[in-house]
Design a protein around this motif. Structure first.
Motif, PDB file in Angstrom:
ATOM      1  N   ARG A 578       0.909  -1.300   0.016  1.00  0.00           N
ATOM      2  CA  ARG A 578      -0.082   0.014   0.052  1.00  0.00           C
ATOM      3  C   ARG A 578       0.775   1.217  -0.193  1.00  0.00           C
ATOM      4  NH1 ARG A 578      -4.593  -1.673   4.820  1.00  0.00           N
ATOM      5  NH2 ARG A 578      -5.733  -3.338   3.416  1.00  0.00           N
ATOM      6  N   PHE A 579       1.714   1.384   0.993  1.00  0.00           N
ATOM      7  CA  PHE A 579       2.808   2.500   0.968  1.00  0.00           C
ATOM      8  C   PHE A 579       3.459   2.615  -0.280  1.00  0.00           C
ATOM      9  CE2 PHE A 579       3.103   1.755   5.802  1.00  0.00           C
ATOM     10  CZ  PHE A 579       2.354   2.781   6.026  1.00  0.00           C
ATOM     11  N   ALA A 580       3.941   1.609  -0.847  1.00  0.00           N
ATOM     12  CA  ALA A 580       4.794   1.795  -2.232  1.00  0.00           C
ATOM     13  C   ALA A 580       3.762   2.101  -3.402  1.00  0.00           C
ATOM     14  CB  ALA A 580       5.383   0.369  -2.671  1.00  0.00           C
ATOM     15  N   ALA A 581       2.708   1.678  -3.587  1.00  0.00           N
ATOM     16  CA  ALA A 581       1.541   1.930  -4.571  1.00  0.00           C
ATOM     17  C   ALA A 581       1.262   3.275  -4.265  1.00  0.00           C
ATOM     18  CB  ALA A 581       0.566   0.856  -4.080  1.00  0.00           C
ATOM     19  N   ALA A 582       1.080   3.926  -3.007  1.00  0.00           N
ATOM     20  CA  ALA A 582       0.718   5.427  -2.866  1.00  0.00           C
ATOM     21  C   ALA A 582       1.790   6.277  -3.285  1.00  0.00           C
ATOM     22  CB  ALA A 582       0.501   5.604  -1.327  1.00  0.00           C
ATOM     23  N   ASN A 583       3.078   5.650  -2.853  1.00  0.00           N
ATOM     24  CA  ASN A 583       4.280   6.631  -3.219  1.00  0.00           C
ATOM     25  C   ASN A 583       4.168   6.594  -4.916  1.00  0.00           C
ATOM     26  OD1 ASN A 583       6.539   8.064  -3.175  1.00  0.00           O
ATOM     27  ND2 ASN A 583       8.022   6.259  -2.659  1.00  0.00           N
ATOM     28  N   ALA A 584       4.173   5.229  -5.543  1.00  0.00           N
ATOM     29  CA  ALA A 584       4.204   5.520  -6.982  1.00  0.00           C
ATOM     30  C   ALA A 584       3.051   6.372  -7.410  1.00  0.00           C
ATOM     31  CB  ALA A 584       4.026   4.070  -7.554  1.00  0.00           C
ATOM     32  N   TYR A 585       1.879   6.526  -6.764  1.00  0.00           N
ATOM     33  CA  TYR A 585       0.884   7.227  -7.548  1.00  0.00           C
ATOM     34  C   TYR A 585       1.175   8.614  -7.412  1.00  0.00           C
ATOM     35  CZ  TYR A 585      -3.725   8.928  -8.069  1.00  0.00           C
ATOM     36  OH  TYR A 585      -4.956   9.633  -9.105  1.00  0.00           O
ATOM     37  N   ALA A 586       1.833   9.137  -6.167  1.00  0.00           N
ATOM     38  CA  ALA A 586       2.206  10.256  -6.007  1.00  0.00           C
ATOM     39  C   ALA A 586       3.271  10.811  -6.986  1.00  0.00           C
ATOM     40  CB  ALA A 586       2.806  10.678  -4.584  1.00  0.00           C
ATOM     41  N   ALA A 587       4.253   9.923  -7.418  1.00  0.00           N
ATOM     42  CA  ALA A 587       5.299  10.164  -8.379  1.00  0.00           C
ATOM     43  C   ALA A 587       4.682  10.384  -9.769  1.00  0.00           C
ATOM     44  CB  ALA A 587       6.462   9.041  -8.386  1.00  0.00           C
ATOM     45  N   TYR A 588       3.604   9.601  -9.956  1.00  0.00           N
ATOM     46  CA  TYR A 588       2.837   9.699 -11.050  1.00  0.00           C
ATOM     47  C   TYR A 588       2.115  11.146 -11.297  1.00  0.00           C
ATOM     48  CZ  TYR A 588      -0.940   8.631 -14.341  1.00  0.00           C
ATOM     49  OH  TYR A 588      -2.118   9.085 -15.394  1.00  0.00           O
ATOM     50  N   GLN A 589       1.609  11.376 -10.260  1.00  0.00           N
ATOM     51  CA  GLN A 589       1.011  12.734  -9.929  1.00  0.00           C
ATOM     52  C   GLN A 589       1.835  13.820 -10.248  1.00  0.00           C
ATOM     53  OE1 GLN A 589      -2.238  13.515 -10.577  1.00  0.00           O
ATOM     54  NE2 GLN A 589      -3.189  11.126 -10.409  1.00  0.00           N
ATOM     55  N   THR A 590       3.051  13.640  -9.719  1.00  0.00           N
ATOM     56  CA  THR A 590       3.902  14.813  -9.998  1.00  0.00           C
ATOM     57  C   THR A 590       4.733  14.730 -11.096  1.00  0.00           C
ATOM     58  OG1 THR A 590       5.434  13.577  -8.574  1.00  0.00           O
ATOM     59  CG2 THR A 590       4.190  15.333  -7.538  1.00  0.00           C
ATOM     60  N   THR A 594       9.733   8.020 -14.189  1.00  0.00           N
ATOM     61  CA  THR A 594      10.790   7.080 -14.142  1.00  0.00           C
ATOM     62  C   THR A 594      10.661   6.642 -12.702  1.00  0.00           C
ATOM     63  OG1 THR A 594      12.075   8.050 -15.680  1.00  0.00           O
ATOM     64  CG2 THR A 594      13.346   6.750 -14.261  1.00  0.00           C
ATOM     65  N   ALA A 595      10.490   7.344 -11.863  1.00  0.00           N
ATOM     66  CA  ALA A 595      10.593   6.945 -10.347  1.00  0.00           C
ATOM     67  C   ALA A 595       9.474   6.047 -10.064  1.00  0.00           C
ATOM     68  CB  ALA A 595      10.609   8.202  -9.402  1.00  0.00           C
ATOM     69  N   ALA A 596       8.117   6.579 -10.535  1.00  0.00           N
ATOM     70  CA  ALA A 596       6.989   5.846 -10.448  1.00  0.00           C
ATOM     71  C   ALA A 596       7.136   4.366 -10.916  1.00  0.00           C
ATOM     72  CB  ALA A 596       5.829   6.745 -11.118  1.00  0.00           C
ATOM     73  N   LYS A 597       7.592   4.327 -12.083  1.00  0.00           N
ATOM     74  CA  LYS A 597       7.841   2.940 -12.494  1.00  0.00           C
ATOM     75  C   LYS A 597       8.576   1.853 -11.777  1.00  0.00           C
ATOM     76  CE  LYS A 597       9.193   0.416 -16.764  1.00  0.00           C
ATOM     77  NZ  LYS A 597       9.709   0.477 -18.103  1.00  0.00           N
ATOM     78  N   ASP A 598       9.608   2.669 -11.233  1.00  0.00           N
ATOM     79  CA  ASP A 598      10.489   1.815 -10.488  1.00  0.00           C
ATOM     80  C   ASP A 598       9.886   1.323  -8.989  1.00  0.00           C
ATOM     81  OD1 ASP A 598      12.517   2.137 -12.026  1.00  0.00           O
ATOM     82  OD2 ASP A 598      13.515   3.925 -11.106  1.00  0.00           O
ATOM     83  N   ILE A 599       9.132   2.310  -8.399  1.00  0.00           N
ATOM     84  CA  ILE A 599       8.469   2.079  -7.151  1.00  0.00           C
ATOM     85  C   ILE A 599       7.395   1.162  -7.193  1.00  0.00           C
ATOM     86  CG2 ILE A 599       7.225   3.241  -5.257  1.00  0.00           C
ATOM     87  CD1 ILE A 599       8.816   5.833  -5.992  1.00  0.00           C
ATOM     88  N   ILE A 600       6.457   1.281  -8.177  1.00  0.00           N
ATOM     89  CA  ILE A 600       5.262   0.391  -8.668  1.00  0.00           C
ATOM     90  C   ILE A 600       6.083  -0.947  -8.920  1.00  0.00           C
ATOM     91  CG2 ILE A 600       4.921   0.676 -11.030  1.00  0.00           C
ATOM     92  CD1 ILE A 600       2.546   0.454  -8.080  1.00  0.00           C
ATOM     93  N   THR A 601       7.041  -1.191  -9.325  1.00  0.00           N
ATOM     94  CA  THR A 601       7.366  -2.664  -9.823  1.00  0.00           C
ATOM     95  C   THR A 601       7.723  -3.258  -8.107  1.00  0.00           C
ATOM     96  OG1 THR A 601       8.582  -1.863 -11.825  1.00  0.00           O
ATOM     97  CG2 THR A 601       9.261  -3.821 -10.705  1.00  0.00           C
ATOM     98  N   TYR A 602       8.343  -2.601  -7.244  1.00  0.00           N
ATOM     99  CA  TYR A 602       8.567  -2.965  -5.907  1.00  0.00           C
ATOM    100  C   TYR A 602       7.185  -3.289  -5.418  1.00  0.00           C
ATOM    101  CZ  TYR A 602       9.304  -2.800  -1.047  1.00  0.00           C
ATOM    102  OH  TYR A 602       9.331  -3.100   0.383  1.00  0.00           O
ATOM    103  N   ALA A 603       6.266  -2.683  -5.544  1.00  0.00           N
ATOM    104  CA  ALA A 603       4.996  -2.648  -4.829  1.00  0.00           C
ATOM    105  C   ALA A 603       4.397  -4.123  -5.195  1.00  0.00           C
ATOM    106  CB  ALA A 603       4.030  -1.603  -5.109  1.00  0.00           C
ATOM    107  N   VAL A 604       4.435  -4.362  -6.552  1.00  0.00           N
ATOM    108  CA  VAL A 604       3.625  -5.565  -6.986  1.00  0.00           C
ATOM    109  C   VAL A 604       4.463  -6.758  -7.026  1.00  0.00           C
ATOM    110  CG1 VAL A 604       2.216  -4.133  -8.934  1.00  0.00           C
ATOM    111  CG2 VAL A 604       4.597  -5.110  -9.428  1.00  0.00           C
ATOM    112  N   SER A 605       5.783  -6.710  -6.271  1.00  0.00           N
ATOM    113  CA  SER A 605       6.599  -7.664  -6.110  1.00  0.00           C
ATOM    114  C   SER A 605       6.388  -8.370  -4.882  1.00  0.00           C
ATOM    115  CB  SER A 605       8.123  -7.397  -6.553  1.00  0.00           C
ATOM    116  OG  SER A 605       8.512  -6.621  -5.477  1.00  0.00           O
ATOM    117  N   GLN A 606       5.682  -7.606  -4.016  1.00  0.00           N
ATOM    118  CA  GLN A 606       5.558  -8.024  -2.390  1.00  0.00           C
ATOM    119  C   GLN A 606       4.741  -9.290  -2.669  1.00  0.00           C
ATOM    120  OE1 GLN A 606       7.460  -6.533  -0.313  1.00  0.00           O
ATOM    121  NE2 GLN A 606       8.221  -5.866  -2.262  1.00  0.00           N
ATOM    122  N   ASN A 607       4.613 -10.142  -1.497  1.00  0.00           N
ATOM    123  CA  ASN A 607       3.955 -11.215  -1.192  1.00  0.00           C
ATOM    124  C   ASN A 607       2.638 -10.741  -0.462  1.00  0.00           C
ATOM    125  OD1 ASN A 607       3.075 -13.777  -1.304  1.00  0.00           O
ATOM    126  ND2 ASN A 607       4.013 -14.403   0.550  1.00  0.00           N
TER     127      ASN A 607
END
Length: 1020
Positions: A578-590, A594-607
């Protein structure tokens, strides 16, 4: 003394602990920019710092962070750089403070005295000093900080200043043979080429690569047993051997699917190979000196795999970690070029020994490995030592670990993370443990556990204001873990009233933050997040970022997530996602895609649970769409749209419909049908706001302005006060401005435009733009002779929004419209009620002409002439001619009209309507007074214009006179009737008002007052 080039070569390696920044990879060849995704699957701290330019990560307790913030010097102040080779070492000190240092010798030590009380960062220098240096330490007094460099026996040194820095040169005796070091730093082969002497490798190894079981198998056939360490960091796979070897990499290694790049480096008896492999598990095996590493596919089948043992070590008085790893080799200190941080890699001989689960402390982390050990995310003062089979990770003041009793675990239990002190992360969420229910016995089940905790909390509260709070906090934790967040808020609020001192407890504040956020009370949660109790809690920073995203403060969220990166790894997988997805969305909105793509990759890789992963993938699809990969985004939307939960499926359906329209795969009407269907199926959150905005955009594109404005306005009202609703309001205002200020409404019928304006008049901007809108609309109404409505619009502006010169100027327009509407009394009222002094001359002249014409229409010709005074302008002469005509003063009327024609007879081309009217009336006047001479002059000059006139018969009659030819009195009367001056004046005034509406009001910028706050138009 070393030359400048040699000094540069000694300090140029990006893998050194205090190396100069560079963008070369570990082969020494200029490398392409490495994506920050390389850090994603290893540590959330690195992920959350992506895009901020941070090149080193260190998790620290609040006390350490506070000490660093107040005492540590930045590199701009004190920058210590180290260079080394086989015969010499060099320490250079740069920076505004470092360059002013003084150096002296003192009993076998070199003392560098730095003015002031700033403490330089010597973690890398002390952990990996140059050859010949026994130890490095600091001491301080009231005036300066001293760097103490203790040299080994027989080592010489000299010092001085060069290139803006203070240097200490360390010269080793020529006969000295460098001992085998316990630590080593991997350097670049590029450095060897610059120096010009490439050390010969101990062995050349022909690496073999083969595709097996869906993965890539790499074989390293060494001639003798060597130690190895194999692990993954993000998209990189590291393979490190404790032997200096020249690796011959096969061309088939980079298959472009699993492995996209490969590079190796060697130094100080180590060889490190770094593979870029975005996906795939990593496993290792060894047999007869040949190491095998498989990337992706099925794991290598081997029974000789053991887990290393991690335990707490308090034998030295400072808490440390002791890792029992049979066959442990040496420590290689490597700086990861993809991330920029330093890691300690410990090799080991076969059979394979691995660490399956990451171990984390605030100052260092043991990463998961397929073989050997890797210590990462270290504070500068962390040391790693190898003694036999024991690897010790420690620091001078000890690591922050839990109490010794908490380290007692069953042998078959998998330890997921090291326990933190409660004070380190008071806002840490631990839903799994908080929600556990006892099993077996009479006290099993939810109700029994709840009753037990509730009774303990009640007993504790009965002890009064000075009672402890542990039982009540335990009850709140249990309720949060069970998802009973509102009940937990009630317990905590009551605790705050019963025991006010608890308001300063970080754990109390942290629990209330969690309960409020999970209950959706984000604004209330900010009260606790802003308390001083949570100022130094990195976990609270994550909650701050999450709340900021929910409220639409995306830039603030990015900073909060960055500050809380050190706590992310200790949260459960659900909240990491949740935190990583929210951070990625904030990066997307700003727009930091590039940062958004990196962060969301981390988010979807969690168990995380499937629904949590789906929500993260929904954000990922948005990011792909933003990056231009629309086909991939559409496939993801279509897949997510089948989710069984509306809060996930509805946004996916909406974005899929919108994307299909953008790609030309559906029509706008079909898309509107789908979106309007969704509009009434899902209400009240960000998705509805986005949906309404999308529908409004489509309506605007179709020219359906009323539907667009209604849709956008409803969304703005429903989500008023939210920052993410501001773009909707801005879009609504822009659409309204486009309609009535930029001419988009010109295609509408004037009556339709007027109705649209009245219905949305509250969108009229304050100030000059709003006034211009009204004037433009009034002009359109005037063009179609809706004069009453036009006058009402402008009169409202006069009464409610304008002052001074602007008010007087618009009153002139109202008077002109009333005159065109045959309402001279109202024209005079508009002028007389807005009289003021010190008006510009053009405005005064215009008002004087209009007043005189209104008086003339009322038959008050003498008063009209008094108003005109000495004015001899063309408009004034026209009014005088009208007055003379009314008074049947034909001589005066004819003379004025002929004078108004002037020398127009000298130019060719048809006469204007005004000039034609003047010509006809002048001829009629001369005829009526029997002035044949003047009539002949007029006919000689203007007779040629008769054929091209709008009323040629009338011109002929007027110039011929009553006593000439077959023209009779009836023809002459018809000609006179066609010379009505009012029609020509109306046409000219309409043109003048159209031109005037396109220019700013005089004095509009300085004459507006608080009256501008009134609505732009009256109620319809």
């Amino acid at each position: 003394m070393l030359t400048t080039m040699t000094r540069f070569l000694l300090s140029a390696s990006p893998f050194e602990a205090s190396a100069k920044d560079d963008d070369r990879d570990d082969t020494g060849v200029k490398a392409p920019v490495v994506s920050l995704r390389a850090a994603l699957k290893t540590t959330a701290a690195v992920v959350f710092l992506s895009g901020f330019g941070v090149t080193s990560i260190a998790l620290a307790t609040p006390a350490v962070k506070a000490g660093i913030a107040s005492a540590m010097a930045s590199k701009a102040q004190i920058d210590i750089r180290v260079g080394r080779n086989d015969s010499a070492g060099r320490i250079e000190i740069y920076g505004s403070t470092g360059s002013r240092a003084s150096v002296r010798r003192d009993n076998g030590q070199v003392v560098v005295r730095l003015p002031g009380n700033l403490r330089p960062d010597i973690g890398d220098l002390s952990a990996n000093p140059p050859e010949g240096v026994r130890s490095v330490s600091l001491r301080q007094d009231s005036r300066a900080t001293e760097l103490l460099i203790t040299l080994k026996d027989g080592v010489e040194s000299h010092f001085g200043r060069a290139d803006g820095a203070v240097f200490v040169q360390i010269d080793l005796p020529k006969s000295q043979v460098l001992p085998t070091r316990g630590e080593a730093s991997i350097t670049l082969q590029e450095l060897e080429r610059k120096v010009g002497v490439a050390p010969t490798a101990d062995e050349t190894v022909q690496v073999q690569a083969a595709a097996i079981d869906g993965g890539v198998d790499l074989s390293f056939p060494f001639t003798a047993p060597v130690g190895a360490s194999v692990f993954r960091r993000g998209e990189s796979v590291w393979i490190v051997f404790d032997k200096d070897a020249e690796l011959k990499l096969p061309a088939t290694l980079r298959d472009g699917k699993l492995i996209t790049a490969a590079a190796f480096a060697r130094n100080d008896g180590f060889t490190a190979l770094r593979l870029t492999a975005p996906a795939g598990a990593v496993t290792a095996s060894v047999e007869n000196g040949t190491w095998r590493v498989r990337v992706g596919g099925r794991s290598i089948n081997t029974e000789q795999v053991s887990e290393v043992s991690v335990a707490r070590d308090d034998t030295t008085g400072a808490s440390a970690l002791a890792v029992n790893m049979a066959g442990a080799g040496r420590v290689a200190w490597i700086r990861d070029p993809a991330i920029g941080d330093r890691m300690a890699v410990i090799t080991a001989r076969g059979p394979v020994k691995r660490l399956m689960s990451e171990r984390t402390t605030p100052q260092a982390a043991l990463g998961t490995t397929a073989q050997g050990l890797v210590v990462e995310r270290m504070s500068p003062d962390v040391t790693v030592d190898v003694s036999g089979d024991i690897v010790t990770i420690s620091r001078p003041k000890g690591l922050s670990l839990s109490a010794p009793a908490q380290w007692a675990r069953a042998e078959d239990e998998t330890i997921k993370t090291l326990e933190y002190k409660a004070a380190a992360f008071p806002s840490l969420m631990d839903e799994e443990n908080w929600s556990k229910l006892p099993t077996g016995g009479p006290m099993s089940g939810f109700l029994s556990r709840y009753n037990q905790l509730q009774q303990q909390a009640a007993d504790e509260a009965d002890k009064g204001i000075g009672a402890t709070t542990g039982a009540r906090l335990s009850l709140a934790r249990f309720l949060i873990g069970q998802g009973l967040n509102f009940e937990a808020i009630g317990v905590l609020d009551l605790l705050g009233k019963q025991t006010p001192a608890v308001l300063g407890d970080p754990q109390f504040r942290g629990l209330r933050v969690m309960a409020k956020i999970m209950a959706g009370r984000y604004r209330d949660a900010r009260v606790d997040l802003d308390s001083t109790a949570l100022t130094s809690d990195p976990a609270a920073d994550l909650w701050r970022g999450y709340v900021a995203v929910q409220e639409g403060h995306f830039a603030e969220a990015r900073q909060s997530f960055k500050d809380g990166a050190g706590a992310l790894d200790v949260f459960p997988a659900t909240w990491r996602t949740r935190f990583a997805a929210a951070n990625a969305y904030a990066a997307y909105q700003t727009n930091d895609l590039t940062a958004a793509k990196d962060i969301i990759t981390y988010a979807v890789s969690q168990n995380a649970p499937p629904l949590e992963t789906l929500e993260a993938q929904l954000v990922q699809a948005q990011i792909f769409e933003g990056l231009g990969d629309k086909n991939r985004a559409l496939k993801m939307y279509d897949a997510i749209a089948r989710a069984p939960v509306g809060r996930i499926a509805m946004p996916a359906q909406m974005r899929a419909a919108r994307l299909n329209l953008a790609l030309g795969r559906s029509k706008s009407d079909d898309t509107l049908d789908k979106l309007n269907g969704l509009r009434y199926r899902w209400r009240g959150d960000d998705a509805e706001l986005e949906l309404l905005s999308t529908i409004g955009d489509i309506y605007l594109g179709q020219g359906r302005y009323r539907q667009a404005l209604e849709t956008l306005k409803s969304s703005g009202q429903q989500f008023a006060g939210r920052p993410d609703a501001l773009p909707i309001q801005a879009k609504l205002n822009t659409a309204f401005r486009g309609l009535f200020l930029d001419g988009q409404a010109d295609g509408l019928q004037p009556v339709e435009a007027l109705g649209l304006f009245y219905d949305f008049r509250d969108l009229t901007p304050i100030g000059a733009d709003g006034d211009e809108m009204v004037r433009r609309l009034a002009r359109r109404l005037m063009d179609v002779d809706l004069l009453d409505q036009a006058a009402d619009l402008l009169q409202y502006q006069i009464d409610n929004r304008l002052q001074g010169v602007a008010k007087a100027s618009v009153a002139s327009d109202v008077a002109a419209i009333q005159l065109m509407n045959r309402q001279p009394e109202k024209a005079l009222q508009a002028l007389w009620k807005t009289r003021t002094s010190l008006l510009p001359k053009p405005v005064m002249a215009e008002r004087r002409i209009l007043e005189a014409r209104a008086l003339t229409e009322l038959g008050r010709t003498e008063h009209a002439l008094e108003v005109l005074g000495p004015d001899n302008s063309g408009d004034a002469m026209d009014i005088r001619a009208d007055i003379a005509w009314r008074d049947k003063d034909w001589a005066k009327a004819g003379a004025i009209l002929e004078k108004r024609l002037g020398d127009r007879w000298k130019r060719d081309g048809a006469l204007s309507l005004d000039d034609e009217s003047r010509l006809i009336r002048a001829g009629v006047a001369y005829s009526l007074m029997s002035d044949q001479r003047s009539l002949s002059r007029l006919a000689d000059r203007f007779g040629k214009f008769a054929e091209g006139a709008q009323s040629p018969e009338a011109v002929h009659v007027a110039l011929a006179g009553m006593d000439n030819g077959p023209i009779n009195a009836q023809d002459f009367a018809v000609a006179a009737s066609k010379a009505d001056s009012f029609t020509g004046w109306v046409a000219g005034m309409k043109k003048r008002l159209r031109d005037k509406a396109a220019t700013p009001l005089p004095g509009a910028g300085s004459q507006r007052t608080a009256a501008n706050q009134a609505p732009a138009a009256p109620k319809a």
